[in-house]
Structure formats: C-alpha cells, structure tokens
Design an enzyme around this catalytic site. Structure first.
Site, PDB file in Angstrom:
ATOM      1  N   ASP A  56      -0.269   5.144   0.834  1.00  0.00           N
ATOM      2  CA  ASP A  56      -0.567   6.083   1.921  1.00  0.00           C
ATOM      3  C   ASP A  56      -0.593   5.369   3.264  1.00  0.00           C
ATOM      4  O   ASP A  56      -1.359   4.426   3.460  1.00  0.00           O
ATOM      5  CB  ASP A  56      -1.925   6.755   1.680  1.00  0.00           C
ATOM      6  CG  ASP A  56      -1.896   7.721   0.516  1.00  0.00           C
ATOM      7  OD1 ASP A  56      -1.195   8.740   0.627  1.00  0.00           O
ATOM      8  OD2 ASP A  56      -2.557   7.445  -0.507  1.00  0.00           O
TER       9      ASP A  56
ATOM     10  N   ASP B 280       0.860  -1.167   0.000  1.00  0.00           N
ATOM     11  CA  ASP B 280       0.000   0.000   0.000  1.00  0.00           C
ATOM     12  C   ASP B 280       0.911   1.235   0.000  1.00  0.00           C
ATOM     13  O   ASP B 280       2.094   1.147   0.340  1.00  0.00           O
ATOM     14  CB  ASP B 280      -0.881  -0.025   1.247  1.00  0.00           C
ATOM     15  CG  ASP B 280      -1.750   1.200   1.373  1.00  0.00           C
ATOM     16  OD1 ASP B 280      -2.292   1.662   0.356  1.00  0.00           O
ATOM     17  OD2 ASP B 280      -1.897   1.704   2.508  1.00  0.00           O
TER      18      ASP B 280
ATOM     19  N   ASP C 280      -1.236  -0.982   6.146  1.00  0.00           N
ATOM     20  CA  ASP C 280      -1.499  -0.475   7.497  1.00  0.00           C
ATOM     21  C   ASP C 280      -2.969  -0.551   7.882  1.00  0.00           C
ATOM     22  O   ASP C 280      -3.303  -0.400   9.054  1.00  0.00           O
ATOM     23  CB  ASP C 280      -1.020   0.971   7.620  1.00  0.00           C
ATOM     24  CG  ASP C 280      -1.793   1.924   6.712  1.00  0.00           C
ATOM     25  OD1 ASP C 280      -1.923   1.625   5.509  1.00  0.00           O
ATOM     26  OD2 ASP C 280      -2.273   2.957   7.205  1.00  0.00           O
TER      27      ASP C 280
END
Length: 268
Positions: free
Chosen positions: A24, A22, A223
């Site tokens: 961001d 990922d 995250d």
C-alpha cells in the site's frame, strides 16, 4: 518541484540480491499501480534478483493479495507475499501456544486465526479470552471496545496486527487504519499491545527467512519512514524511500531517496 537529493551510501543496488517491497502506497494506491513499478519489478526479475512483498495488511491473506497484484498486471507468486494478517496466528501460537482468542477484524482474519489452531471466541465470551488479537475492523463499534478493553484489562495478552493510523487510497485520501482502533483499546485498558507488523522486527525476519537471504544482501523499498525505513534499518536492511510529495525525511537517512520509480531503474 525540485528533485530530492539521493542519499546513496555504501549500498550497491546492482549487486543487491533481493528487493522487498511494501504494497500500500508503494506498489499501489487502492486499485491503481504506482507509475513505473511494473518496469522496476520486470527489470529485477529479468536480472535474476529475488522479489518479495511485505505488507501490514490486516484484512487479507497472501492469496487475496496475489489475486490483486495479478489483476493489476504484476507477476508474483503466493510465497513471495508476507501478509501481517497471515503471520499473526502463527506469531500468537509461537508466543502463547494454542489459545482462546478474542479477535476482531475482517472475516478472513478471523479464519486465519482459527486456521492457526486457536479457538476464536464470540464477543460475549470475552472473559474467557487468553489473547486479544486486533486487525482492521470496518464494523468496529462500542460494544467491541467494551469487550476487548475489559479482556485486556483483566490480563489477556494484547496483540495488534499493526498500529498504522491510516490506510492510503487513491487521490490522496485515506481510511482510518488498524492502529486507530487499537489505540482506543490501549487507552481504555491502560495496556500497550504487542505489535506483529512493521516497524517491529518480526515481519522483516519472516520475509528474510522466506527469501533465504542474509539481511546485508537485501533492500527494503517503502513509502513510510516510520514503518518501512526505520523498521528495516533496525534489523539491518538497506532502504529505499519512495518519498511522498513534499515529504521531508528529517533525521531519517535512507540509503536512497526517490520520488518516482523512473529514478530507480538506472541504478539496477
């Protein structure tokens, strides 16, 4: 702060052939790299592993994201970046054919929709829309809410790039995300959208096709428990969760949980 127990299962990271990251909150926050991510990426590339970047970003194409990665000192190629904004136009074309689309979002998102063969309508022509497509729109206003929700209520297909409620930036701050405005239209129209981005499977499958690797040989690094970890597990990917401070995985069981990239290097 005590370390999080590492939930190692049957995944062998040393033999994993591809790592999907990922962006961001995972590679960077705003314009700041996460500590140690550059060393992890260099180690993976140095050992011949494949790398891809998978993002729900609804504002930018892969070329803009590539430029940002390179500005931050991360080596990458355009074909390694799978952007939900870029994938949405082809997704709509595959599902509904070339369409008259009422789209809101960044100027680049609107150009990407047109580039995929769709006729992007002005707001006042919402009654002609066959598809409503929503990205993150920093100029979202009530008149857009009226036009979009009326079009969806009247029967236009409703497509959202993602349903992320927030965009993380530096210092723990955030901006309201694409999902925040999608929710307003969904409530007003009484219709749920078809979602292109994570945690839905389409974006993960695009990444795997581009890598040319079976899902059992790849791992998703993210995250967000909801978008990254649960979404990846649903399509059969192994997972590494970069746990935010004080976060609790609850019932979700990533293959590996870390607080910092320094914990990951020895396992590669």
């Amino acid at each position: 702060m005590p370390p999080i127990p590492q939930e190692r299962t049957h995944v062998n990271l040393a033999s994993t052939r591809a790592f999907i990251f990922d962006l961001d909150g995972c590679v960077y926050n705003g314009n700041t790299l996460l500590p140690g991510v550059d060393a992890v990426l260099a180690a993976l590339r140095g050992s011949g592993r494949r790398v891809a970047f998978l993002t729900n970003n609804s504002r930018e194409g892969s070329d803009e994201l590539l430029a940002k990665l390179r500005r931050l000192g991360i080596a990458a190629e355009s074909e390694e970046i799978v952007s939900a904004a870029e994938v949405t136009g082809p997704f709509v074309r595959e599902r509904y054919g070339p369409s008259r689309v009422l789209a809101v979002g960044s100027p680049r998102f609107l150009r990407l929709m047109a580039g995929a063969g769709h006729a992007v309508l002005p707001l006042e022509e919402y009654r002609r829309a066959q598809v409503v497509a929503m990205g993150h729109d920093e100029s979202f206003a009530y008149e857009k809410l009226v036009a979009l929700s009326r079009a969806v209520r009247a029967g236009s297909a409703f497509v959202a790039v993602n349903r992320d409620p927030r965009l993380p930036v530096e210092a723990g701050e955030f901006y309201p995300g694409c999902g925040a405005i999608v929710e307003a239209v969904a409530v007003a129209a009484g219709v749920e959208p078809v979602v292109v981005g994570k945690p839905e499977p389409h974006l993960f499958r695009v990444a795997l096709e581009r890598l040319g690797i079976e899902r059992q040989a790849a791992v998703m690094v993210g995250d967000s428990l909801h978008s990254d970890i649960r979404g990846a597990q649903a399509v059969g990917l192994h997972t590494i969760w970069i746990a935010p401070p004080d976060a609790d995985a609850g019932a979700v069981r990533p293959d590996l949980t870390i607080r910092a990239y320094a914990e990951l290097l020895p396992a590669l």
